[in-house]
Design an enzyme around this catalytic site. Sequence first.
Site, PDB file in Angstrom:
ATOM      1  N   LEU A 140       0.884  -1.153   0.000  1.00 16.05           N
ATOM      2  CA  LEU A 140       0.000   0.000   0.000  1.00 16.05           C
ATOM      3  C   LEU A 140       0.925   1.208   0.000  1.00 16.05           C
ATOM      4  O   LEU A 140       1.818   1.310   0.835  1.00 16.05           O
ATOM      5  CB  LEU A 140      -0.905  -0.024   1.239  1.00 16.05           C
ATOM      6  CG  LEU A 140      -2.048   0.967   1.292  1.00 16.05           C
ATOM      7  CD1 LEU A 140      -2.978   0.823   0.084  1.00 16.05           C
ATOM      8  CD2 LEU A 140      -2.854   0.779   2.576  1.00 16.05           C
ATOM      9  N   ASP A 141       0.716   2.100  -0.958  1.00 17.25           N
ATOM     10  CA  ASP A 141       1.615   3.241  -1.127  1.00 17.25           C
ATOM     11  C   ASP A 141       1.806   4.038   0.163  1.00 17.25           C
ATOM     12  O   ASP A 141       0.907   4.117   1.000  1.00 17.25           O
ATOM     13  CB  ASP A 141       1.084   4.185  -2.212  1.00 17.25           C
ATOM     14  CG  ASP A 141       1.088   3.560  -3.584  1.00 17.25           C
ATOM     15  OD1 ASP A 141       1.962   2.706  -3.848  1.00 17.25           O
ATOM     16  OD2 ASP A 141       0.222   3.924  -4.389  1.00 17.25           O
ATOM     17  N   TYR A 142       2.948   4.664   0.275  1.00 16.78           N
ATOM     18  CA  TYR A 142       3.326   5.504   1.403  1.00 16.78           C
ATOM     19  C   TYR A 142       2.258   6.560   1.677  1.00 16.78           C
ATOM     20  O   TYR A 142       1.918   6.842   2.812  1.00 16.78           O
ATOM     21  CB  TYR A 142       4.679   6.153   1.067  1.00 16.78           C
ATOM     22  CG  TYR A 142       5.274   7.025   2.124  1.00 16.78           C
ATOM     23  CD1 TYR A 142       5.885   6.473   3.246  1.00 16.78           C
ATOM     24  CD2 TYR A 142       5.269   8.414   1.988  1.00 16.78           C
ATOM     25  CE1 TYR A 142       6.460   7.281   4.211  1.00 16.78           C
ATOM     26  CE2 TYR A 142       5.845   9.226   2.945  1.00 16.78           C
ATOM     27  CZ  TYR A 142       6.434   8.656   4.060  1.00 16.78           C
ATOM     28  OH  TYR A 142       7.009   9.453   5.016  1.00 16.78           O
ATOM     29  N   ASP A 143       1.699   7.135   0.597  1.00 13.18           N
ATOM     30  CA  ASP A 143       0.722   8.212   0.752  1.00 13.18           C
ATOM     31  C   ASP A 143      -0.724   7.719   0.694  1.00 13.18           C
ATOM     32  O   ASP A 143      -1.649   8.513   0.545  1.00 13.18           O
ATOM     33  CB  ASP A 143       0.960   9.322  -0.266  1.00 13.18           C
ATOM     34  CG  ASP A 143       0.956   8.842  -1.701  1.00 13.18           C
ATOM     35  OD1 ASP A 143       0.891   7.620  -1.935  1.00 13.18           O
ATOM     36  OD2 ASP A 143       1.024   9.689  -2.603  1.00 13.18           O
ATOM     37  N   SER A 144      -0.923   6.414   0.832  1.00 13.33           N
ATOM     38  CA  SER A 144      -2.265   5.838   0.920  1.00 13.33           C
ATOM     39  C   SER A 144      -2.456   5.272   2.319  1.00 13.33           C
ATOM     40  O   SER A 144      -1.497   5.008   3.035  1.00 13.33           O
ATOM     41  CB  SER A 144      -2.446   4.727  -0.121  1.00 13.33           C
ATOM     42  OG  SER A 144      -2.347   5.258  -1.422  1.00 13.33           O
TER      43      SER A 144
END
Length: 180
Positions: A44-48
């Site tokens: 899961l992306d850093y900014d998600s």
Amino acid sequence: MSGIILFNKPYGVLSQFTDERQGAPRPTLAQFIDAPGFYPAGRLDYDSEGLMVLTDDGRLQARIADPRFKLAKTYLAQVEGEPDDAALEALRRGVRLKDGQTRPAQAERITEPSLWPRDPPIRFRKSVPDSWLRLTITEGRNRQVRRMTAAVGHPTLRLVRWSVGEWTLDGLATGEWRRA
């Protein structure tokens, strides 16, 4: 029997246990989860934000993460603007991205969900409205939901993964985990 952990990943946390990047260290799963032998089944992306599934079973980990198995993942996306029926239909048919056509997604407008506050909050702009979508995809390309919403003219401002297969965030506060 396989062990499973459900984790509500906060914004700005890496979806791994270590940070290999040089410079100031970034928060990782290790700051939240002390369960030796468990590893993330997918990223899961850093900014998600939102649901991550971890397991101690390598075969189950591969089944969850591998797009061949078409495990549904549902996201709540706050997007810039108000997508019309044509934009939603494009998402439902599949969107052409630089790395090819996406599989069809389930896409619908939803009212603003009751979520935890994001830290830092998203940028608010009086002149540009925003709205929320629920998107369900069955593949997991890099930053796929963000690229799909941008391709139909509605960049994602906030992205929360709500479910992976049968597992959901129900009752799980940001930064918390539980065994499933």
